[in-house]
Design a protein around this motif. Sequence first.
Motif, PDB file in Angstrom:
ATOM      1  N   PHE A 138     -13.973 -20.244  24.074  1.00 21.61           N
ATOM      2  CA  PHE A 138     -14.764 -19.162  23.487  1.00 21.61           C
ATOM      3  C   PHE A 138     -14.120 -18.637  22.206  1.00 21.61           C
ATOM      4  O   PHE A 138     -14.807 -18.137  21.332  1.00 21.61           O
ATOM      5  CB  PHE A 138     -14.923 -18.016  24.489  1.00 21.61           C
ATOM      6  CG  PHE A 138     -16.082 -18.192  25.408  1.00 21.61           C
ATOM      7  CD1 PHE A 138     -17.369 -17.845  25.015  1.00 21.61           C
ATOM      8  CD2 PHE A 138     -15.906 -18.718  26.678  1.00 21.61           C
ATOM      9  CE1 PHE A 138     -18.444 -18.009  25.864  1.00 21.61           C
ATOM     10  CE2 PHE A 138     -16.974 -18.886  27.535  1.00 21.61           C
ATOM     11  CZ  PHE A 138     -18.247 -18.534  27.131  1.00 21.61           C
ATOM     12  N   SER A 139     -12.818 -18.755  22.124  1.00 15.69           N
ATOM     13  CA  SER A 139     -12.105 -18.348  20.914  1.00 15.69           C
ATOM     14  C   SER A 139     -10.747 -19.017  20.921  1.00 15.69           C
ATOM     15  O   SER A 139      -9.723 -18.379  21.118  1.00 15.69           O
ATOM     16  CB  SER A 139     -11.944 -16.827  20.847  1.00 15.69           C
ATOM     17  OG  SER A 139     -11.311 -16.446  19.652  1.00 15.69           O
ATOM     18  N   SER A 140     -10.746 -20.334  20.735  1.00 11.45           N
ATOM     19  CA  SER A 140      -9.527 -21.115  20.890  1.00 11.45           C
ATOM     20  C   SER A 140      -8.437 -20.705  19.909  1.00 11.45           C
ATOM     21  O   SER A 140      -7.259 -20.898  20.146  1.00 11.45           O
ATOM     22  CB  SER A 140      -9.833 -22.607  20.714  1.00 11.45           C
ATOM     23  OG  SER A 140     -10.432 -22.845  19.448  1.00 11.45           O
ATOM     24  N   SER A 145      -2.080 -10.108  18.908  1.00 16.96           N
ATOM     25  CA  SER A 145      -2.494 -11.308  18.195  1.00 16.96           C
ATOM     26  C   SER A 145      -3.435 -12.199  18.988  1.00 16.96           C
ATOM     27  O   SER A 145      -3.910 -13.198  18.468  1.00 16.96           O
ATOM     28  CB  SER A 145      -1.249 -12.129  17.832  1.00 16.96           C
ATOM     29  OG  SER A 145      -0.544 -12.515  19.004  1.00 16.96           O
ATOM     30  N   ALA A 146      -3.700 -11.870  20.242  1.00 12.00           N
ATOM     31  CA  ALA A 146      -4.415 -12.818  21.076  1.00 12.00           C
ATOM     32  C   ALA A 146      -5.919 -12.594  21.138  1.00 12.00           C
ATOM     33  O   ALA A 146      -6.598 -13.259  21.895  1.00 12.00           O
ATOM     34  CB  ALA A 146      -3.846 -12.804  22.497  1.00 12.00           C
ATOM     35  N   GLY A 147      -6.474 -11.671  20.364  1.00 15.90           N
ATOM     36  CA  GLY A 147      -7.918 -11.548  20.289  1.00 15.90           C
ATOM     37  C   GLY A 147      -8.529 -10.756  21.416  1.00 15.90           C
ATOM     38  O   GLY A 147      -7.844 -10.191  22.257  1.00 15.90           O
ATOM     39  N   MET A 152      -6.704 -10.965  27.803  1.00 15.50           N
ATOM     40  CA  MET A 152      -6.888 -11.804  26.626  1.00 15.50           C
ATOM     41  C   MET A 152      -6.045 -11.320  25.454  1.00 15.50           C
ATOM     42  O   MET A 152      -5.424 -12.119  24.748  1.00 15.50           O
ATOM     43  CB  MET A 152      -8.371 -11.816  26.218  1.00 15.50           C
ATOM     44  CG  MET A 152      -9.293 -12.412  27.252  1.00 15.50           C
ATOM     45  SD  MET A 152      -8.821 -14.104  27.687  1.00 15.50           S
ATOM     46  CE  MET A 152     -10.081 -14.468  28.902  1.00 15.50           C
ATOM     47  N   ARG A 153      -6.024 -10.017  25.261  1.00  8.66           N
ATOM     48  CA  ARG A 153      -5.264  -9.458  24.148  1.00  8.66           C
ATOM     49  C   ARG A 153      -3.771  -9.714  24.305  1.00  8.66           C
ATOM     50  O   ARG A 153      -3.032  -9.745  23.312  1.00  8.66           O
ATOM     51  CB  ARG A 153      -5.529  -7.955  24.033  1.00  8.66           C
ATOM     52  CG  ARG A 153      -6.923  -7.611  23.516  1.00  8.66           C
ATOM     53  CD  ARG A 153      -7.203  -6.127  23.592  1.00  8.66           C
ATOM     54  NE  ARG A 153      -8.493  -5.800  23.025  1.00  8.66           N
ATOM     55  CZ  ARG A 153      -8.701  -5.458  21.755  1.00  8.66           C
ATOM     56  NH1 ARG A 153      -7.684  -5.419  20.912  1.00  8.66           N
ATOM     57  NH2 ARG A 153      -9.903  -5.169  21.319  1.00  8.66           N
ATOM     58  N   ALA A 154      -3.326  -9.888  25.539  1.00 10.33           N
ATOM     59  CA  ALA A 154      -1.912 -10.164  25.791  1.00 10.33           C
ATOM     60  C   ALA A 154      -1.586 -11.652  25.704  1.00 10.33           C
ATOM     61  O   ALA A 154      -0.426 -12.034  25.841  1.00 10.33           O
ATOM     62  CB  ALA A 154      -1.520  -9.629  27.163  1.00 10.33           C
TER      63      ALA A 154
END
Length: 422
Positions: free
Chosen positions: A165-167, A202-204, A381-383
């Motif tokens: 989804f957001s590689s 940094s992980a979106g 995800m953010r982590a």
Amino acid sequence: MSFTLLLLQDTVGVSSTQALIEEATTFISHVLPPMLCYLGMALLTIRPQTRTIRIALLPVTVLLAVRTAVPVDMSLKITERRFHHYLAVWVFVTTIRAPCTPSTLMDALDLVSNLRGYGWDWSHGTRFPCETRPSNSTGFIFYTTLSVAAHAFAFGIIHTTIRSFSSASFGTLSSGSIFDETRPFLHRAIRVCFPVGRGDISAGSIFDESIPFYLRFLRSSIITVLALAWIYTGLQTQYNLCTILGVHILRQDPIQWPPLFDAPWRATSVTHFWGRRWHQRFRKIFLILGGYPLSFILGRVGIVIGAFFISTVYHHIGLLMHNSKSEFWRMLVGFEMMGMGILIEDVFRYVTGREVRGLAGWVWMAGWMLLWGNVIIDGYMRAGKFGFPTWVDLVPPLRTLVEYLVTEFDTLLHAISSVPVA
């Protein structure tokens, strides 16, 4: 506790720089001491009249564990492999269960690794799912082996699907220590006590700001459901591997390995999900550390809120090991609202005299879990929780197919969002 750890940072040797687990000196100085203390506490627990000694040893064990968890890098300089090394340690620790021949040492090993307390008197109140696997060892091992293969396959596919989804962002890890030596003492104290993640993550995110809200929530909810399935299949794979090693290699009785989950997708209430259907490995820990103490003040409300607060802390610490800028508030809001869902059901039961159940209960449970699950999974995800490879990465054609299908779905969502409303 975090403030105390900061004060004793130099005393107990909590370093702001990472040490590699592959170095023998690191293992002896950092890893071995808390393991020996933990095992020592287990040996004392099964011996009479040792309560005072155990209470005195507890803070030492905790400090040594934090001294190991914060600075020691188990990824062997390869950040993306951190998950696999933690998995290896988890499998080893969980498998050291007592065989049929009892002894003081083996009973202690069982105590430190038997998270649900199966076979111990302190497991009272913990529900163990009914056994559906064959009772004989040969059939049991065969069935469990098939389960490992199926869940590992699903785990890899789901993991690749989510990353697709957001590689470029979901697979990013940004690590470091929670101790920032460049900051003043007071700032470091606040940062350690309340690591809310100020700074760049940094992980979106699972939320795509380029599409309308309803499509954004649909997309994030799909990712959330996939992430829940990812957690389920990952834990099930780990537990099945431990089961096979325990029964086949260590000759343990299959009865020592009751099922981990009880079909969580069949839960008909939030209470049903967390209290029965989901795994109960940390139930006692969460209750003792948070639920029971707060219950003296707030009763039933305190039990729920306190237990979920400790769950919040536990999951946030897990994220800090991936990314030192992980945002505490996402875990706090997400998990405490799970507890709020349970309390809402208590109010419904008090007012109507009926339990939350049936199809309506399932819809309520799914909606509430999905709503606040979005917050939790976004924190994951953010982590950079998905920043590691799986077996799918070894099969480029399959990975390409999964990425293509997800990309097409994302393209479809953006195409729908661009259609003008009549």
